[in-house]
Design an enzyme around this catalytic site. Structure first.
Site, PDB file in Angstrom:
ATOM      1  N   ILE A  14       0.833  -1.201   0.000  1.00 20.70           N
ATOM      2  CA  ILE A  14       0.000   0.000   0.000  1.00 20.70           C
ATOM      3  C   ILE A  14       0.868   1.252   0.000  1.00 20.70           C
ATOM      4  O   ILE A  14       0.671   2.162  -0.815  1.00 20.70           O
ATOM      5  CB  ILE A  14      -0.963  -0.023   1.209  1.00 20.70           C
ATOM      6  CG1 ILE A  14      -1.971  -1.165   1.044  1.00 20.70           C
ATOM      7  CG2 ILE A  14      -1.673   1.321   1.364  1.00 20.70           C
ATOM      8  CD1 ILE A  14      -2.858  -1.427   2.242  1.00 20.70           C
TER       9      ILE A  14
ATOM     10  N   ASP B 219      10.767   2.694   6.452  1.00 24.94           N
ATOM     11  CA  ASP B 219      10.376   1.286   6.591  1.00 24.94           C
ATOM     12  C   ASP B 219      11.488   0.572   7.347  1.00 24.94           C
ATOM     13  O   ASP B 219      12.676   0.850   7.136  1.00 24.94           O
ATOM     14  CB  ASP B 219      10.172   0.641   5.205  1.00 24.94           C
ATOM     15  CG  ASP B 219       9.354  -0.638   5.290  1.00 24.94           C
ATOM     16  OD1 ASP B 219       8.258  -0.686   4.712  1.00 24.94           O
ATOM     17  OD2 ASP B 219       9.814  -1.602   5.955  1.00 24.94           O
TER      18      ASP B 219
ATOM     19  N   SER C  57      -3.969   1.616   8.630  1.00 24.91           N
ATOM     20  CA  SER C  57      -3.318   0.306   8.746  1.00 24.91           C
ATOM     21  C   SER C  57      -3.995  -0.565   9.798  1.00 24.91           C
ATOM     22  O   SER C  57      -4.879  -1.371   9.471  1.00 24.91           O
ATOM     23  CB  SER C  57      -1.823   0.477   9.024  1.00 24.91           C
ATOM     24  OG  SER C  57      -1.591   1.135  10.246  1.00 24.91           O
TER      25      SER C  57
ATOM     26  N   ASP D 111      -9.181   5.214   9.816  1.00 25.34           N
ATOM     27  CA  ASP D 111     -10.087   4.193   9.264  1.00 25.34           C
ATOM     28  C   ASP D 111     -10.131   2.944  10.143  1.00 25.34           C
ATOM     29  O   ASP D 111     -11.007   2.101   9.976  1.00 25.34           O
ATOM     30  CB  ASP D 111      -9.581   3.802   7.864  1.00 25.34           C
ATOM     31  CG  ASP D 111     -10.528   2.854   7.121  1.00 25.34           C
ATOM     32  OD1 ASP D 111     -11.749   3.122   7.128  1.00 25.34           O
ATOM     33  OD2 ASP D 111     -10.054   1.866   6.552  1.00 25.34           O
TER      34      ASP D 111
ATOM     35  N   GLU E  33     -13.262  -2.149  17.419  1.00 28.15           N
ATOM     36  CA  GLU E  33     -14.243  -1.825  16.384  1.00 28.15           C
ATOM     37  C   GLU E  33     -15.550  -2.546  16.694  1.00 28.15           C
ATOM     38  O   GLU E  33     -15.523  -3.690  17.161  1.00 28.15           O
ATOM     39  CB  GLU E  33     -13.696  -2.230  15.009  1.00 28.15           C
ATOM     40  CG  GLU E  33     -12.428  -1.435  14.660  1.00 28.15           C
ATOM     41  CD  GLU E  33     -11.870  -1.728  13.270  1.00 28.15           C
ATOM     42  OE1 GLU E  33     -12.403  -2.616  12.579  1.00 28.15           O
ATOM     43  OE2 GLU E  33     -10.896  -1.048  12.894  1.00 28.15           O
TER      44      GLU E  33
ATOM     45  N   HIS F  10     -13.504   1.387   8.897  1.00 27.80           N
ATOM     46  CA  HIS F  10     -12.622   0.335   8.353  1.00 27.80           C
ATOM     47  C   HIS F  10     -13.048  -0.076   6.931  1.00 27.80           C
ATOM     48  O   HIS F  10     -13.244  -1.255   6.638  1.00 27.80           O
ATOM     49  CB  HIS F  10     -12.631  -0.907   9.276  1.00 27.80           C
ATOM     50  CG  HIS F  10     -11.385  -1.742   9.113  1.00 27.80           C
ATOM     51  ND1 HIS F  10     -10.828  -2.456  10.137  1.00 27.80           N
ATOM     52  CD2 HIS F  10     -10.597  -1.987   8.022  1.00 27.80           C
ATOM     53  CE1 HIS F  10      -9.758  -3.099   9.702  1.00 27.80           C
ATOM     54  NE2 HIS F  10      -9.597  -2.828   8.421  1.00 27.80           N
ATOM     55  N   ILE F  11     -13.145   0.945   6.089  1.00 26.98           N
ATOM     56  CA  ILE F  11     -13.598   0.698   4.716  1.00 26.98           C
ATOM     57  C   ILE F  11     -12.493   0.949   3.694  1.00 26.98           C
ATOM     58  O   ILE F  11     -12.763   1.004   2.499  1.00 26.98           O
ATOM     59  CB  ILE F  11     -14.807   1.604   4.355  1.00 26.98           C
ATOM     60  CG1 ILE F  11     -14.507   3.043   4.737  1.00 26.98           C
ATOM     61  CG2 ILE F  11     -16.079   1.104   5.014  1.00 26.98           C
ATOM     62  CD1 ILE F  11     -15.262   4.061   3.950  1.00 26.98           C
ATOM     63  N   GLY F  12     -11.253   1.081   4.188  1.00 27.58           N
ATOM     64  CA  GLY F  12     -10.152   1.374   3.263  1.00 27.58           C
ATOM     65  C   GLY F  12     -10.135   0.432   2.068  1.00 27.58           C
ATOM     66  O   GLY F  12      -9.949   0.842   0.929  1.00 27.58           O
ATOM     67  N   GLY F  13     -10.327  -0.848   2.333  1.00 28.93           N
ATOM     68  CA  GLY F  13     -10.251  -1.827   1.249  1.00 28.93           C
ATOM     69  C   GLY F  13     -11.607  -2.255   0.732  1.00 28.93           C
ATOM     70  O   GLY F  13     -11.707  -3.184  -0.067  1.00 28.93           O
TER      71      GLY F  13
HETATM   72  P1  NAI Z   1       2.779  -4.960   3.638  1.00 34.90           P
HETATM   73  O1  NAI Z   1       3.108  -6.102   4.514  1.00 34.90           O
HETATM   74  O2  NAI Z   1       2.964  -5.085   2.172  1.00 34.90           O
HETATM   75  O3  NAI Z   1       3.609  -3.665   4.105  1.00 34.90           O
HETATM   76  C1  NAI Z   1       3.848  -3.322   5.440  1.00 34.90           C
HETATM   77  C2  NAI Z   1       5.179  -2.617   5.483  1.00 34.90           C
HETATM   78  O4  NAI Z   1       5.342  -2.038   6.778  1.00 34.90           O
HETATM   79  C3  NAI Z   1       6.372  -3.559   5.284  1.00 34.90           C
HETATM   80  O5  NAI Z   1       7.204  -3.043   4.275  1.00 34.90           O
HETATM   81  C4  NAI Z   1       7.065  -3.576   6.649  1.00 34.90           C
HETATM   82  O6  NAI Z   1       8.462  -3.747   6.546  1.00 34.90           O
HETATM   83  C5  NAI Z   1       6.696  -2.202   7.173  1.00 34.90           C
HETATM   84  N1  NAI Z   1       6.757  -2.047   8.627  1.00 34.90           N
HETATM   85  C6  NAI Z   1       6.262  -2.877   9.561  1.00 34.90           C
HETATM   86  N2  NAI Z   1       6.432  -2.349  10.791  1.00 34.90           N
HETATM   87  C7  NAI Z   1       7.023  -1.147  10.597  1.00 34.90           C
HETATM   88  C8  NAI Z   1       7.424  -0.125  11.484  1.00 34.90           C
HETATM   89  N3  NAI Z   1       7.241  -0.221  12.805  1.00 34.90           N
HETATM   90  N4  NAI Z   1       8.015   0.973  10.959  1.00 34.90           N
HETATM   91  C9  NAI Z   1       8.196   1.077   9.615  1.00 34.90           C
HETATM   92  N5  NAI Z   1       7.837   0.139   8.733  1.00 34.90           N
HETATM   93  C10 NAI Z   1       7.236  -0.964   9.221  1.00 34.90           C
HETATM   94  O7  NAI Z   1       1.279  -4.577   3.985  1.00 34.90           O
HETATM   95  P2  NAI Z   1       0.219  -3.805   3.064  1.00 34.90           P
HETATM   96  O8  NAI Z   1      -0.493  -4.774   2.205  1.00 34.90           O
HETATM   97  O9  NAI Z   1       0.875  -2.640   2.461  1.00 34.90           O
HETATM   98  O10 NAI Z   1      -0.802  -3.335   4.213  1.00 34.90           O
HETATM   99  C11 NAI Z   1      -0.411  -2.328   5.148  1.00 34.90           C
HETATM  100  C12 NAI Z   1      -1.414  -2.266   6.283  1.00 34.90           C
HETATM  101  O11 NAI Z   1      -2.692  -1.891   5.781  1.00 34.90           O
HETATM  102  C13 NAI Z   1      -1.611  -3.580   7.014  1.00 34.90           C
HETATM  103  O12 NAI Z   1      -1.603  -3.342   8.406  1.00 34.90           O
HETATM  104  C14 NAI Z   1      -2.986  -4.029   6.575  1.00 34.90           C
HETATM  105  O13 NAI Z   1      -3.619  -4.824   7.572  1.00 34.90           O
HETATM  106  C15 NAI Z   1      -3.685  -2.716   6.394  1.00 34.90           C
HETATM  107  N6  NAI Z   1      -4.866  -2.769   5.517  1.00 34.90           N
HETATM  108  C16 NAI Z   1      -5.946  -2.002   5.860  1.00 34.90           C
HETATM  109  C17 NAI Z   1      -7.077  -2.019   5.086  1.00 34.90           C
HETATM  110  C18 NAI Z   1      -8.239  -1.164   5.445  1.00 34.90           C
HETATM  111  O14 NAI Z   1      -9.368  -1.513   5.096  1.00 34.90           O
HETATM  112  N7  NAI Z   1      -8.034  -0.052   6.101  1.00 34.90           N
HETATM  113  C19 NAI Z   1      -7.182  -2.885   3.899  1.00 34.90           C
HETATM  114  C20 NAI Z   1      -5.945  -3.561   3.562  1.00 34.90           C
HETATM  115  C21 NAI Z   1      -4.853  -3.518   4.375  1.00 34.90           C
END
Ligand code: NAI
Length: 398
Positions: A151, A170, A228, A253, A258, A281-284
């Site tokens: 993301i 990151d 996130s 979000d 929740e 929580h509607i991001g996705g």
């Molecule tokens: P991803 O796993 O591809 O990326 C997460 C990144 O965060 C990784 O590069 C990791 O190294 C980094 N990271 C982890 N802890 C860290 C920290 N303390 N400081 C800096 N970097 C850190 O995950 P993706 O697919 O990008 O999703 C990101 C978040 O979004 C997840 O928590 C996921 O659950 C959430 N999400 C939320 C949705 C929503 O509806 N709001 C829908 C989809 C995902």
């Protein structure tokens, strides 16, 4: 092949499985443990979303089950080890809603920068407040992305296209896209960015990672987003920094607690604050993401059932061989111990079966081998492969 799809997964999923020859039954609800066990008699492919728990007892009883498709992102509802130990592959859709989250973040960054929530609230109350005060363009502003994964990295590309300067932080070594600049530390990013947005994953170490100390390091008048995980942010501290005027706005979000269902009361320290966008929580949650999840997971189930391909499986080694042309494929999941491939191949040689293509991969305690052979092989071959002490499951696809 029979498939059972629960919890109203997108209709495209059933269409994909039907076109692969499966008989598909769909239900609009989740099933409890006992009902699920009964429904899985003679079923090879199960599709669920987040509300169906697939426990070890279910796997123990579901003798025909080959694969579970979680038509969602998370797989906490599935006992992955119990599935793997019975040779059942589990798939999910980790990227299908990435774009949806990114678009919501972009919309919120612009909405907050133009203070749209306040203008909108005023207009609905009959107030014509035409003024440029505290409204800005995003062009030329700096965006700080914390967590440069799927993301974060996609947001980076879109934000640059809007003319923003992107910084990211990151914990892992990540390739900077476009002109994005990596920050060596989180404080460096917080001191630099006009807008800070969190896209970290849900690992335990991120519990409460963003609180008073981090908000205090953000620039005066900056904006904050979290799409996130709810437990990452201290909302009381966020409220304090909004009320003091240190932060000019926030968009949130995800929340530590929740509500369980639609229509339940939402309780949060963040209610009632100006220029704070709250979403449930509607991001996705878009129709496009649901459709993409339907396509993605159903294709994985089909390819596993027909070809033995496990690419992007949650619990098994990742392997894929091109479709066979006339021959057969032996699919062999086994314990990851030395010498198994040699044993498979000597059994094939003993039965005078020629290998036309072969791949092996291992992951944790599992090894997985795909072997393409000619059509004719003695039926004793499969029995002898199944009888190997390391074998978890063997299938012959033809
Ligand atoms: P991803 O796993 O591809 O990326 C997460 C990144 O965060 C990784 O590069 C990791 O190294 C980094 N990271 C982890 N802890 C860290 C920290 N303390 N400081 C800096 N970097 C850190 O995950 P993706 O697919 O990008 O999703 C990101 C978040 O979004 C997840 O928590 C996921 O659950 C959430 N999400 C939320 C949705 C929503 O509806 N709001 C829908 C989809 C995902």
């Amino acid at each position: 092949m029979r498939a059972l799809l629960l919890e109203s997964v997108h209709p495209d999923a059933a269409a994909i499985l039907r076109s692969a020859g499966a008989t598909v039954e769909t239900l609009d609800r989740a099933l409890g443990e006992q009902a699920l066990i009964e429904a899985l008699a003679d079923v090879q492919l199960l599709g669920i979303r987040s509300k169906t728990e697939v426990t070890e007892t279910v796997f123990e009883e579901a003798h025909d089950l080959l694969a579970v498709g979680a038509f969602c992102i998370g797989t906490n509802q599935v006992d992955l080890a119990a599935a793997g130990d019975r040779g059942i592959a589990v798939f999910n859709a980790p990227f299908s809603n990435t774009r949806s989250v990114v678009e919501l973040a972009v919309a919120e960054i612009i909405a907050m920068t133009r203070r749209l929530t306040e203008k909108n609230t005023g207009m609905h109350a009959g107030l014509w407040d035409k003024s440029a005060e505290a409204a800005h363009e995003v062009r030329g502003r700096s965006l700080g992305i914390v967590g440069y994964g799927n993301i974060g990295a996609q947001l980076s590309v879109l934000a640059e296209a809007l003319g923003m300067t992107v910084y990211f932080y990151d914990t892992a070594d990540k390739l900077a896209l476009g002109n994005a600049r990596r920050c060596a530390t989180l404080p460096e990013l917080l001191a630099t960015a006009d807008v800070v947005t969190l896209h970290v994953d849900g690992r335990q170490g991120n519990l409460g990672m963003f609180g008073d100390e981090q908000f205090a390091l953000m620039r005066q008048g900056s904006l904050f987003l979290n799409l996130s995980r709810g437990f990452v942010v201290d909302h009381r501290a966020l409220r304090t920094h909004i009320e003091s005027g240190h932060l000019a706005g926030a968009a949130v979000d995800v929340f530590p607690q929740e509500p369980a269902g639609r229509g339940d009361e939402f309780v949060s320290e963040l209610r009632g604050l100006p220029n704070v966008i709250l979403t449930p929580h509607i991001g996705g949650s878009t129709e496009e993401a649901q459709q993409d999840i339907g396509h993605y997971v159903a294709s994985k189930l089909r390819d596993y059932a027909r070809e033995g391909n496990t690419t992007m499986s949650v619990n098994l080694p990742h392997l894929s061989l091109p479709p066979r042309h006339g021959g057969r494929r032996i699919v062999h999941l086994h314990r990851n111990v030395p010498g198994v491939l040699a044993k498979i191949n000597s059994l094939l040689a003993e039965h005078k079966v020629n290998i036309e293509g072969q791949l092996l991969d291992t992951r944790g305690e599992y090894g997985y081998a795909l072997t393409d052979i000619a059509v004719d092989y003695p039926s004793a071959l499969i029995d002898s492969l199944a009888a190997m002490p390391e074998t978890i499951r063997v299938r012959s696809l033809g």
